[in-house]
Design a protein around this motif. Structure first.
Motif, PDB file in Angstrom:
ATOM      1  N   SER A  10      49.224  56.047  45.897  1.00  0.00           N
ATOM      2  CA  SER A  10      48.141  55.285  45.261  1.00  0.00           C
ATOM      3  C   SER A  10      47.873  53.952  45.940  1.00  0.00           C
ATOM      4  N   MET A  11      48.642  53.592  46.962  1.00  0.00           N
ATOM      5  CA  MET A  11      48.528  52.255  47.543  1.00  0.00           C
ATOM      6  C   MET A  11      47.165  52.010  48.189  1.00  0.00           C
ATOM      7  N   ASP A  12      46.550  53.034  48.776  1.00  0.00           N
ATOM      8  CA  ASP A  12      45.211  52.845  49.334  1.00  0.00           C
ATOM      9  C   ASP A  12      44.230  52.460  48.239  1.00  0.00           C
ATOM     10  N   ASP A  13      44.347  53.102  47.071  1.00  0.00           N
ATOM     11  CA  ASP A  13      43.482  52.777  45.945  1.00  0.00           C
ATOM     12  C   ASP A  13      43.734  51.363  45.451  1.00  0.00           C
ATOM     13  N   VAL A  14      45.019  50.985  45.372  1.00  0.00           N
ATOM     14  CA  VAL A  14      45.381  49.636  44.924  1.00  0.00           C
ATOM     15  C   VAL A  14      44.822  48.589  45.878  1.00  0.00           C
ATOM     16  N   ASN A  15      45.000  48.818  47.167  1.00  0.00           N
ATOM     17  CA  ASN A  15      44.503  47.849  48.157  1.00  0.00           C
ATOM     18  C   ASN A  15      42.984  47.737  48.110  1.00  0.00           C
ATOM     19  N   LEU A  17      41.032  48.192  45.486  1.00  0.00           N
ATOM     20  CA  LEU A  17      40.657  47.446  44.291  1.00  0.00           C
ATOM     21  C   LEU A  17      40.934  45.962  44.469  1.00  0.00           C
ATOM     22  N   ARG A  18      42.072  45.624  45.076  1.00  0.00           N
ATOM     23  CA  ARG A  18      42.410  44.210  45.273  1.00  0.00           C
ATOM     24  C   ARG A  18      41.460  43.550  46.259  1.00  0.00           C
ATOM     25  N   GLN A  19      41.097  44.262  47.321  1.00  0.00           N
ATOM     26  CA  GLN A  19      40.160  43.702  48.294  1.00  0.00           C
ATOM     27  C   GLN A  19      38.807  43.433  47.654  1.00  0.00           C
ATOM     28  N   PHE A  20      38.336  44.375  46.832  1.00  0.00           N
ATOM     29  CA  PHE A  20      37.056  44.160  46.155  1.00  0.00           C
ATOM     30  C   PHE A  20      37.155  42.960  45.214  1.00  0.00           C
ATOM     31  N   ARG A  22      39.149  40.345  45.374  1.00  0.00           N
ATOM     32  CA  ARG A  22      39.183  39.090  46.133  1.00  0.00           C
ATOM     33  C   ARG A  22      37.792  38.731  46.659  1.00  0.00           C
ATOM     34  N   TYR A  23      37.088  39.723  47.198  1.00  0.00           N
ATOM     35  CA  TYR A  23      35.754  39.451  47.747  1.00  0.00           C
ATOM     36  C   TYR A  23      34.795  38.994  46.646  1.00  0.00           C
ATOM     37  N   PHE A  24      34.792  39.719  45.525  1.00  0.00           N
ATOM     38  CA  PHE A  24      33.812  39.427  44.487  1.00  0.00           C
ATOM     39  C   PHE A  24      34.069  38.067  43.851  1.00  0.00           C
ATOM     40  N   THR A  25      35.329  37.738  43.543  1.00  0.00           N
ATOM     41  CA  THR A  25      35.617  36.439  42.921  1.00  0.00           C
ATOM     42  C   THR A  25      35.258  35.292  43.862  1.00  0.00           C
ATOM     43  N   ARG A  26      35.464  35.504  45.176  1.00  0.00           N
ATOM     44  CA  ARG A  26      35.064  34.464  46.125  1.00  0.00           C
ATOM     45  C   ARG A  26      33.552  34.363  46.217  1.00  0.00           C
ATOM     46  N   ARG A  27      32.886  35.520  46.216  1.00  0.00           N
ATOM     47  CA  ARG A  27      31.433  35.544  46.396  1.00  0.00           C
ATOM     48  C   ARG A  27      30.705  34.887  45.220  1.00  0.00           C
ATOM     49  N   VAL A  28      31.207  35.027  44.020  1.00  0.00           N
ATOM     50  CA  VAL A  28      30.528  34.442  42.855  1.00  0.00           C
ATOM     51  C   VAL A  28      31.096  33.071  42.494  1.00  0.00           C
ATOM     52  N   GLY A  29      32.078  32.602  43.258  1.00  0.00           N
ATOM     53  CA  GLY A  29      32.611  31.268  43.012  1.00  0.00           C
ATOM     54  C   GLY A  29      33.465  31.149  41.772  1.00  0.00           C
ATOM     55  N   ALA A  30      34.223  32.209  41.453  1.00  0.00           N
ATOM     56  CA  ALA A  30      35.025  32.202  40.233  1.00  0.00           C
ATOM     57  C   ALA A  30      36.137  31.165  40.276  1.00  0.00           C
ATOM     58  N   LEU A  31      36.574  30.782  41.476  1.00  0.00           N
ATOM     59  CA  LEU A  31      37.677  29.822  41.590  1.00  0.00           C
ATOM     60  C   LEU A  31      37.188  28.379  41.737  1.00  0.00           C
ATOM     61  N   ASP A  32      35.895  28.192  41.742  1.00  0.00           N
ATOM     62  CA  ASP A  32      35.320  26.858  41.908  1.00  0.00           C
ATOM     63  C   ASP A  32      35.461  26.067  40.612  1.00  0.00           C
ATOM     64  N   ASP A  33      35.854  24.790  40.706  1.00  0.00           N
ATOM     65  CA  ASP A  33      35.955  23.936  39.515  1.00  0.00           C
ATOM     66  C   ASP A  33      34.584  23.624  38.919  1.00  0.00           C
ATOM     67  N   HIS A  34      33.520  23.925  39.672  1.00  0.00           N
ATOM     68  CA  HIS A  34      32.151  23.690  39.188  1.00  0.00           C
ATOM     69  C   HIS A  34      31.420  25.032  39.222  1.00  0.00           C
ATOM     70  N   TYR A  35      31.874  25.938  38.364  1.00  0.00           N
ATOM     71  CA  TYR A  35      31.330  27.292  38.347  1.00  0.00           C
ATOM     72  C   TYR A  35      29.832  27.272  38.075  1.00  0.00           C
ATOM     73  N   LEU A  36      29.079  27.989  38.886  1.00  0.00           N
ATOM     74  CA  LEU A  36      27.618  28.051  38.803  1.00  0.00           C
ATOM     75  C   LEU A  36      26.970  26.672  38.973  1.00  0.00           C
ATOM     76  N   GLY A  37      27.704  25.762  39.639  1.00  0.00           N
ATOM     77  CA  GLY A  37      27.167  24.429  39.888  1.00  0.00           C
ATOM     78  C   GLY A  37      27.190  23.525  38.682  1.00  0.00           C
ATOM     79  N   GLN A  38      27.809  23.975  37.593  1.00  0.00           N
ATOM     80  CA  GLN A  38      27.909  23.135  36.403  1.00  0.00           C
ATOM     81  C   GLN A  38      29.226  22.356  36.426  1.00  0.00           C
ATOM     82  N   ASP A  39      29.381  21.461  35.467  1.00  0.00           N
ATOM     83  CA  ASP A  39      30.513  20.539  35.512  1.00  0.00           C
ATOM     84  C   ASP A  39      31.756  21.079  34.826  1.00  0.00           C
ATOM     85  N   ARG A  40      32.060  22.357  35.012  1.00  0.00           N
ATOM     86  CA  ARG A  40      33.243  22.923  34.377  1.00  0.00           C
ATOM     87  C   ARG A  40      33.717  24.164  35.128  1.00  0.00           C
TER      88      ARG A  40
END
Length: 313
Positions: A10-15, A17-20, A22-40
């Motif tokens: 199952s490791m190919d499936d796990v990898n 899912l994890r790659q997707f 990581r990409y998606f959270t970075r692409r939408v700015g989920a780790l940004d302290d100013h999510y969606l450009g707002q102050d939170r």
């Protein structure tokens, strides 16, 4: 029913899912302290969304599986910003309710506008056909991830969640059957508990969303009863998960064959049973609501070990 471990196949499936993820959270700015450009950060923004028209802190903890201390810190921060207000429940002073203030509602409107704009920007570079493909893929991913997150737990037949599921099941059938449904036809707790049988409840985010029961009919013969899924959780594949759990429980109890019946109006149930290896057989019971009867011999069993088949006619 799953212990969370992953074998090497199952490791190919796990990898993937994890790659997707990581990409998606970075692409939408989920780790940004100013999510969606707002102050939170995302945590506060998501909590505002979940509060919606108002809810209790207990419900938020359960729905979001948040630590009580962390939730309290988020609520205090939003309260200090004038975006939410907390009050005691009118009939239970120990229960705390949280609501959006006018400023909080305006914040949510702006948050939704920005989220829509971000989603639109992600789709800009795709053709119409590619957008359709992505939309279909996302719908499939959401359905499968929901199904993966559901747990199917063995409970006592008299447990509150078991009885609540059966009450909802009976109400569902009463609405669908032309003749209605009498709840006295439900299995008794002692028939589906302990050594006598089994009762499973499916949970999504700690909320009961399905059930199924197994009871003994005769030596080596079991009967599956009341396989039901809440309307909000249908078309996920959950009914099959429940059926698998019931068949596994039957095998553990050394039952070599399982039988079940269903009403003629439940065409989707009949189709599922046929797809899962059940064969139609003559009537074997006096259930007034049954119009189709099925049987399945469990894998690795001796054909003649299941006891006599029902008489023809």
């Amino acid at each position: 029913m799953n212990d969370g471990t992953v074998d090497h196949h199952s490791m190919d499936d796990v990898n993937a899912l994890r790659q997707f993820s990581r990409y998606f959270t970075r692409r939408v700015g989920a780790l940004d302290d100013h999510y969606l450009g707002q102050d939170r950060p995302l945590g506060e923004a998501r909590l505002l969304f979940e509060i919606g028209d108002g809810t209790s802190l207990r419900e938020l903890r359960s729905r979001l599986t948040l630590d009580a201390g962390y939730l309290s810190r988020l609520v205090r921060s939003l309260t200090a910003q004038g975006l939410v207000e907390v009050s005691a429940h009118s009939s239970d002073s120990r229960r705390r309710l949280v609501r959006l203030t006018p400023a909080g509602r305006a914040e949510i409107e702006e948050q939704n506008r920005r989220a829509d704009a971000l989603a639109g920007s992600l789709l800009t570079g795709l053709t119409a056909a590619q957008r359709d493909e992505l939309t279909s893929a996302l719908a499939a991913a959401r359905r499968l991830l929901r199904l993966a997150a559901v747990t199917v737990d063995l409970v006592d037949g008299a447990a509150p969640d078991a009885r609540a599921c059966l009450e909802a099941y009976a109400a569902d059938l009463d609405a669908r059957f032309p003749e209605g449904f009498d709840a006295s036809a439900l299995v008794r707790p002692e028939e589906v508990s302990g050594t006598a049988g089994a009762f499973f409840v499916a949970y999504e985010e700690r909320r009961p969303v399905g059930c199924g029961a197994l009871r003994r009919l005769a030596p080596g013969v079991g009967e599956i009863r009341h396989v039901w899924v809440h309307p909000d959780a249908r078309r996920l594949g959950l009914a099959r998960r429940l059926l698998d759990a019931l068949e596994h429980a039957a095998a553990q109890r050394h039952l070599t064959v399982v039988r079940l019946d269903t009403h003629t109006v439940l065409t989707e149930a009949r189709a599922m049973y046929l797809a899962c290896g059940y064969a139609e057989i003559p009537r074997y019971d006096d259930n007034p609501y049954a119009g189709c009867w099925f049987e399945k011999r469990l894998a690795g069993t001796v054909p003649d070990a299941a006891g006599p088949r029902p008489a023809e006619g």
